[in-house]
Scaffold this motif. Sequence first.
Motif, short mmCIF file in Angstrom:
data_model
loop_
_atom_site.label_atom_id
_atom_site.label_comp_id
_atom_site.label_asym_id
_atom_site.label_seq_id
_atom_site.Cartn_x
_atom_site.Cartn_y
_atom_site.Cartn_z
N GLN A 88 -18.49 10.46 38.66
CA GLN A 88 -17.51 10.89 39.59
C GLN A 88 -16.61 9.76 40.50
O GLN A 88 -15.32 11.01 40.90
CB GLN A 88 -18.53 11.96 40.88
CG GLN A 88 -17.76 12.77 42.22
CD GLN A 88 -18.78 13.58 43.29
OE1 GLN A 88 -20.09 12.89 43.35
NE2 GLN A 88 -17.87 13.97 43.52
N SER A 89 -16.94 8.83 40.49
CA SER A 89 -16.33 7.82 41.37
C SER A 89 -15.22 7.86 41.10
O SER A 89 -14.11 7.28 40.95
CB SER A 89 -16.80 6.51 42.05
OG SER A 89 -17.80 6.57 43.27
N LYS A 108 -7.41 10.32 40.35
CA LYS A 108 -6.28 11.16 40.83
C LYS A 108 -5.08 10.48 41.36
O LYS A 108 -3.77 10.89 41.16
CB LYS A 108 -6.79 11.33 41.95
CG LYS A 108 -7.50 13.07 41.67
CD LYS A 108 -8.47 13.45 43.13
CE LYS A 108 -9.50 14.43 42.78
NZ LYS A 108 -10.10 14.93 44.58
N SER A 121 -16.64 19.25 38.80
CA SER A 121 -15.35 19.35 39.46
C SER A 121 -14.73 18.14 39.94
O SER A 121 -13.34 18.35 39.61
CB SER A 121 -15.92 20.20 40.94
OG SER A 121 -15.32 20.30 41.64
N SER A 122 -14.67 16.88 39.87
CA SER A 122 -14.10 16.29 40.41
C SER A 122 -13.55 16.07 38.61
O SER A 122 -12.40 15.68 38.91
CB SER A 122 -14.31 14.62 40.20
OG SER A 122 -15.50 15.13 41.74
N ALA A 127 -14.08 9.78 38.24
CA ALA A 127 -12.93 10.27 38.46
C ALA A 127 -12.03 11.03 39.73
O ALA A 127 -11.01 11.46 39.61
CB ALA A 127 -13.83 12.26 37.90
N GLU A 128 -12.49 10.57 41.18
CA GLU A 128 -11.85 10.69 41.71
C GLU A 128 -10.99 9.31 41.36
O GLU A 128 -9.62 9.52 42.22
CB GLU A 128 -12.85 10.61 43.26
CG GLU A 128 -13.72 11.84 43.35
CD GLU A 128 -13.44 13.08 43.79
OE1 GLU A 128 -11.93 12.74 44.54
OE2 GLU A 128 -13.68 13.87 43.62
N ASN A 150 -20.95 18.26 41.04
CA ASN A 150 -19.49 17.89 41.96
C ASN A 150 -18.78 17.15 40.91
O ASN A 150 -17.81 16.48 40.44
CB ASN A 150 -20.74 16.63 42.94
CG ASN A 150 -20.94 17.29 44.46
OD1 ASN A 150 -20.65 18.86 44.21
ND2 ASN A 150 -21.74 16.82 44.70
N LYS A 163 -10.37 18.13 38.24
CA LYS A 163 -8.82 18.17 38.41
C LYS A 163 -8.42 17.52 38.14
O LYS A 163 -6.80 17.24 38.76
CB LYS A 163 -9.37 17.47 40.31
CG LYS A 163 -10.07 19.01 40.92
CD LYS A 163 -10.87 18.51 42.30
CE LYS A 163 -11.12 19.27 43.71
NZ LYS A 163 -11.81 19.21 43.90
#
Length: 131
Positions: A78-79, A85, A32-33, A81-82, A29, A36
């Motif tokens: 992951q947070s 965006k 994937s993040s 990376a999100e 996960n 992007k």
Amino acid sequence: MKENSISIGSNENSPLTVGNEVEGDISINVTSSINKLPDSSEPNKPGIKESLTLLQKAIEADSNLTQEDKEEALKQLQSLAEAGKNPQGNQQIAKGVIRFFKGLFTELPKTAKLIEQWEKLLPAIASFFGF
């Protein structure tokens, strides 16, 4: 007569862990993040995508972290990376994740490679989020 059935499986809230399966799922996960995010605009200078990828590898490889700490660190990554965006709109999230990592690192030996990697990558990460 009603039959009783038992279901064994996992979902996001209650993973069934066997060995490093949870860490593996989280790693997928996170990757994937991160993928992007935009590539670095400067060939010899890592941008946010490259920095977070290097940080992910350092977390996964660090033998000083417990399995639980690795999983939490990957979730925080992951947070981040999100949040990447929309870096200007997610500065608070980024600051919180950076604080998490600083706290986590106080528990590690000063010579841990993860700390060395973090110190190299933090300027690029902070710059990306505008601080």
